[in-house]
Design a protein around this motif. Structure first.
Motif: not given
Length: 115
Positions: A30-33, A89-93, A100-101
């Motif tokens: 979670t700290s990375d996100n 934050t979550e990366k969107i495929e 936004s991605s």
């Protein structure tokens, strides 16, 4: 027999401690996100796909305000207040070309100060 049981218990405890100390956080912990954003009290004119109003955001108090072209899910902006937000934050495929991605989701509103 008692010595063998005591030895096995000691070995079990020692091996358990060894295993636990070898654990590392997962790469997507979670700290990375998570990010902390400071959201300014006013929006600014900006142009994405079309002219729009952008939140003014920075990650540190010493940073300059930057246009924020997307929304933060779960956050309702009210002009005249400066916010400190914790967001996920979550990366969107395969995001749409004009989007936004990264998806931003409110975790916690840390503060809301009248400006």
């Amino acid at each position: 027999m008692k010595n063998a049981k005591l030895f096995l218990k000691g070995t079990l405890v020692a091996s358990s401690l060894f295993v636990l100390t070898q654990c590392k956080p997962m790469p997507n912990s979670t700290s990375d996100n998570e990010k902390t954003f400071i959201v300014g009290p006013e929006t600014a004119d900006c142009t994405g796909v079309a002219p729009m109003k952008c939140l003014q955001v920075k990650e540190k108090a010493s940073d300059s305000w930057q246009n924020f072209y997307t929304n933060i899910e779960g956050f309702t902006y009210e002009p005249g207040y400066e916010y400190v937000l914790k967001v996920k934050t979550e990366k969107i495929e395969n995001p749409p070309m004009d989007a936004s991605s990264i998806k931003y989701t409110l975790i916690k509103q840390v503060s809301k100060t009248k400006k």
